[in-house]
Design a protein around this motif. Structure first.
Motif, PDB file in Angstrom:
ATOM      1  N   GLU A 119      27.622  31.978  42.692  1.00  0.00           N
ATOM      2  CA  GLU A 119      28.772  32.565  41.981  1.00  0.00           C
ATOM      3  C   GLU A 119      28.672  32.367  40.478  1.00  0.00           C
ATOM      4  O   GLU A 119      29.658  32.086  39.796  1.00  0.00           O
ATOM      5  CB  GLU A 119      30.087  31.986  42.524  1.00  0.00           C
ATOM      6  N   THR A 120      27.467  32.544  39.947  1.00  0.00           N
ATOM      7  CA  THR A 120      27.281  32.487  38.502  1.00  0.00           C
ATOM      8  C   THR A 120      27.001  33.898  37.984  1.00  0.00           C
ATOM      9  O   THR A 120      26.320  34.686  38.643  1.00  0.00           O
ATOM     10  CB  THR A 120      26.102  31.572  38.133  1.00  0.00           C
ATOM     11  N   GLY A 121      27.532  34.191  36.817  1.00  0.00           N
ATOM     12  CA  GLY A 121      27.318  35.501  36.211  1.00  0.00           C
ATOM     13  C   GLY A 121      28.207  36.597  36.766  1.00  0.00           C
ATOM     14  O   GLY A 121      28.087  37.766  36.361  1.00  0.00           O
ATOM     15  N   ILE A 122      29.138  36.275  37.663  1.00  0.00           N
ATOM     16  CA  ILE A 122      29.997  37.288  38.293  1.00  0.00           C
ATOM     17  C   ILE A 122      31.000  37.869  37.304  1.00  0.00           C
ATOM     18  O   ILE A 122      31.206  39.085  37.240  1.00  0.00           O
ATOM     19  CB  ILE A 122      30.740  36.691  39.509  1.00  0.00           C
ATOM     20  N   TRP A 123      31.604  36.983  36.478  1.00  0.00           N
ATOM     21  CA  TRP A 123      32.597  37.489  35.523  1.00  0.00           C
ATOM     22  C   TRP A 123      31.940  38.303  34.420  1.00  0.00           C
ATOM     23  O   TRP A 123      32.565  39.175  33.824  1.00  0.00           O
ATOM     24  CB  TRP A 123      33.412  36.339  34.930  1.00  0.00           C
ATOM     25  N   GLU A 124      30.683  38.024  34.131  1.00  0.00           N
ATOM     26  CA  GLU A 124      29.970  38.834  33.147  1.00  0.00           C
ATOM     27  C   GLU A 124      29.826  40.278  33.653  1.00  0.00           C
ATOM     28  O   GLU A 124      29.916  41.241  32.885  1.00  0.00           O
ATOM     29  CB  GLU A 124      28.595  38.239  32.850  1.00  0.00           C
ATOM     30  N   ILE A 125      29.627  40.403  34.961  1.00  0.00           N
ATOM     31  CA  ILE A 125      29.549  41.738  35.561  1.00  0.00           C
ATOM     32  C   ILE A 125      30.888  42.450  35.427  1.00  0.00           C
ATOM     33  O   ILE A 125      30.950  43.611  35.004  1.00  0.00           O
ATOM     34  CB  ILE A 125      29.142  41.637  37.056  1.00  0.00           C
ATOM     35  N   TRP A 126      31.972  41.757  35.767  1.00  0.00           N
ATOM     36  CA  TRP A 126      33.300  42.374  35.673  1.00  0.00           C
ATOM     37  C   TRP A 126      33.665  42.688  34.227  1.00  0.00           C
ATOM     38  O   TRP A 126      34.313  43.699  33.930  1.00  0.00           O
ATOM     39  CB  TRP A 126      34.352  41.462  36.290  1.00  0.00           C
ATOM     40  N   SER A 127      33.234  41.829  33.308  1.00  0.00           N
ATOM     41  CA  SER A 127      33.480  42.082  31.888  1.00  0.00           C
ATOM     42  C   SER A 127      32.812  43.389  31.450  1.00  0.00           C
ATOM     43  O   SER A 127      33.382  44.165  30.684  1.00  0.00           O
ATOM     44  CB  SER A 127      32.958  40.924  31.037  1.00  0.00           C
TER      45      SER A 127
END
Length: 366
Positions: free
Chosen positions: A280-288
């Motif tokens: 679960e790393t880099g997931i918010w970067e995708i949503w951003s």
């Protein structure tokens, strides 16, 4: 489709969490589950009210209804779609594709869970490969997304591709509309895998994401250039500790390759990110990136233009399907089709001549 106010996804001060700002319109509907009648007794109003109330049982039955090829279900399904159409169009539609084993389902589950924790409703339309024997779904994404499927604000619908060109079912567009009317803010379409016909999904989503494995060099040829050209975001998954260096090499290689390609969306430069769906790393970067894409394309008008073009593409697709259905439902065609097939196999008629004769028969009956 009417223009309604859309929910906005806004990063918090830390830049890594999101909340939803609810606007008037579809979100004013109370989404409470109510007991439904049995399927055979459901009326247009039953379906409509159930969908708008967010009743998952009725939503599922409505999707089954529109997926039906039975003529007796067609007009009922169209009446239901007509009723809910004004309440659709408020979601962000995201297509997720990638080669088998790239971790599409794991990534979708990880992203979906985070979005739900931040107040959004997520629908996943997972297009499974069809069994050549039963014509049903082989994989079953509710099994692969166990945690997400238990969330009350999530809806997962595995559907067999039924051999449809493009890796998506013929009714995927209608299913999206039903989910939007039921109040789902994010629609994620997981496609079968990468291939030339897979790019059909581009014609029905706002944002197209290509998932990659951490490889570099000659392995880049494993992904078709045409699919890369259509992507708004490339994500190198499985960037865990042991794969981190390879993932970064892949990221740089694709970033260099993208600089030579025409962007899929005017005014948007595709990004290449790394993540680990398992960790679960880099997931918010995708949503951003998704959030940034929406803001930019809405401001420029590209978002609305794409939606309008997709509606016209939908008309063309349905017209082609309708003509094909009329052709094969014709009684004379049914009786002559097998005869022509046998003549072609015997070598007494060319394929071109058989098609010409069948079309002439169809033309004269109209």
């Amino acid at each position: 489709m009417q223009n309604k106010s859309k929910p906005e996804w806004i990063p918090d001060n830390a830049g890594n969490e999101y909340t939803t700002s609810i606007m008037p319109g579809i979100k004013d509907i109370k989404h409470k589950s109510k007991p439904g009648k049995t399927a055979k007794h459901l009326t247009v109003d039953d379906y409509t009210n159930g969908i708008l109330a967010g009743n998952i049982t009725i939503l599922s039955k409505a999707i089954t209804l529109i997926e039906s090829n039975a003529q007796r279900h067609y007009h009922l399904a169209q009446d239901v779609l007509k009723n809910v159409l004004p309440y659709s169009g408020n979601s962000i539609r995201i297509g997720v594709t990638g080669s088998p084993g790239a971790g599409k389902s794991t990534l979708i589950e990880s992203l979906g869970l985070k979005l739900i924790k931040n107040g959004l409703k997520v629908a996943v339309l997972a297009i499974d490969p069809s069994s050549t024997v039963t014509h049903g779904s082989i994989l079953g994404d509710k099994t692969r997304m166990e945690s997400l499927s238990q969330e009350t604000r999530a809806f997962i619908r595995p559907s067999p591709s039924s051999g449809t060109l493009g890796g998506v079912t013929r009714k995927t567009r209608e299913t999206m509309l039903l989910c939007e009317a039921a109040g789902y803010d994010v629609i994620l379409i997981e496609t079968v895998g990468v291939g030339q016909s897979e790019t059909t999904v581009r014609s029905m989503v706002d944002f197209f994401m290509l998932l990659l494995l951490p490889e570099a060099g000659d392995e880049l040829q494993g992904i078709k250039k045409g699919v890369v050209e259509l992507a708004d975001l490339l994500v190198v998954n499985k960037a865990e500790a042991q794969n981190k260096m390879r993932a970064e090499l892949t990221q740089r290689a694709y970033s260099n390759a993208l600089s030579l390609l025409q962007p899929a969306t005017k005014g948007w430069s595709p990004k290449v990110l790394t993540c680990s769906a398992v960790e679960e790393t880099g997931i918010w970067e995708i949503w951003s990136a998704v959030n940034e894409f929406r803001l930019i394309t809405e401001d420029s008008g590209i978002f609305r233009e794409r939606r309008q073009k997709q509606l016209l593409d939908w008309v063309d697709t349905m017209l082609n399907d309708g003509l094909q259905r009329m052709f094969f439902d014709n009684p004379l065609i049914k009786s002559k089709y097998k005869i022509c097939q046998e003549a072609v196999l015997k070598g007494t008629m060319t394929p071109s001549q058989s098609v010409f004769d069948l079309l002439e028969i169809f033309r004269k009956t109209k």
